[in-house]
Design a protein around this motif. Structure first.
Motif, short mmCIF file in Angstrom:
data_model
loop_
_atom_site.label_atom_id
_atom_site.label_comp_id
_atom_site.label_asym_id
_atom_site.label_seq_id
_atom_site.Cartn_x
_atom_site.Cartn_y
_atom_site.Cartn_z
N ASP A 51 -37.95 29.56 -1.92
CA ASP A 51 -37.74 28.15 -2.27
C ASP A 51 -36.27 27.82 -2.49
O ASP A 51 -35.92 26.72 -2.93
N PRO A 119 -34.13 20.14 6.98
CA PRO A 119 -34.46 21.44 6.40
C PRO A 119 -33.38 22.48 6.64
O PRO A 119 -33.42 23.56 6.06
N THR A 120 -32.41 22.13 7.48
CA THR A 120 -31.32 23.07 7.78
C THR A 120 -30.00 22.30 7.79
O THR A 120 -29.97 21.09 8.04
N ALA A 145 -33.44 25.84 4.25
CA ALA A 145 -34.13 25.48 3.02
C ALA A 145 -35.57 25.09 3.35
O ALA A 145 -35.90 24.79 4.49
N GLY A 146 -36.41 25.12 2.33
CA GLY A 146 -37.78 24.64 2.49
C GLY A 146 -38.52 25.35 3.61
O GLY A 146 -38.59 26.57 3.68
N GLU A 147 -39.09 24.54 4.54
CA GLU A 147 -39.87 25.12 5.62
C GLU A 147 -39.04 26.05 6.50
O GLU A 147 -39.55 27.03 7.05
N ALA A 148 -37.74 25.78 6.62
CA ALA A 148 -36.88 26.62 7.44
C ALA A 148 -36.70 28.00 6.82
O ALA A 148 -36.75 29.02 7.50
#
Length: 204
Positions: A51, A119-120, A145-148
């Motif tokens: 996360d 996300p990036t 970050a996150g899904e990436a």
């Protein structure tokens, strides 16, 4: 030889990396408690936080600058992480520049909106020579970050190799003034083939 590999000066912004037809190698550095289990298991351990934003670097020498040849506290284990090109290119396509660029963004509000949704993110930092001095062109850092970050850890990784011994060997040769021998040990990094060149949203 004190500069990077190859003849001629690269463009100001260019992705250069070691890889195969299907993969690209990026570098990170961690404390042994994370880095060594990652090497053993071929994936990041539970202690690796999915996360949080994580930054990957295709440039070996920029990683050496960042981690001090694997001597900085918390960065003693240098990892060469082989990931799929498909994942890497998805990350590039979804990225926003980490800093406002008037050539790319309509205004600072436009940049902030894009950054919040992405996300990036991409940051361009001066490439380094063997003595870790800045060069007049830049290399990519890619923040996930996150899904990436989750996709990176759980889907894109093909292999994880301990690059710490290589970092120490190259550093020892540089300290001894054996720059040509040090350069021969460096991973071969070629311009990354993008069908339409560097995307405009990344400053291309």
């Amino acid at each position: 030889m004190d500069g990077p590999r190859g003849a001629g000066r690269p463009p100001e912004r260019q992705i250069r990396a070691h890889g195969t037809e299907r993969t690209i190698t990026v570098y990170q550095a961690y404390p042994p408690g994370i880095g060594l289990p990652a090497v053993r298991e071929g994936r990041f351990p539970a202690a690796w936080k999915r996360d949080r934003m994580t930054w990957i670097k295709p440039s070996f020498l920029w990683m050496m600058y960042r981690c001090g040849w694997g001597a900085k506290d918390g960065q003693q284990t240098v990892l060469a992480v082989e990931i799929t090109r498909a994942g890497f290119e998805w990350a590039l396509g979804a990225a926003c520049l980490s800093h406002y660029d008037p050539r790319v963004h309509a205004d600072t509000a436009d940049w902030r909106r894009r950054l919040a949704a992405a996300p990036t993110r991409v940051q361009w930092d001066p490439e380094r020579d063997l003595r870790l001095r800045p060069l007049p062109y830049r290399s990519l850092q890619l923040g996930l970050a996150g899904e990436a970050a989750r996709a990176y850890a759980d889907e894109w990784i093909v292999s994880i190799t301990d690059a710490t011994p290589l970092a120490h060997r190259v550093h020892a040769l540089v300290r001894a003034g054996e720059l040509q021998e040090a350069a021969r040990l460096l991973p071969e990094e070629a311009p990354y083939p993008l069908a339409r060149g560097l995307p405009a949203h990344l400053g291309g």
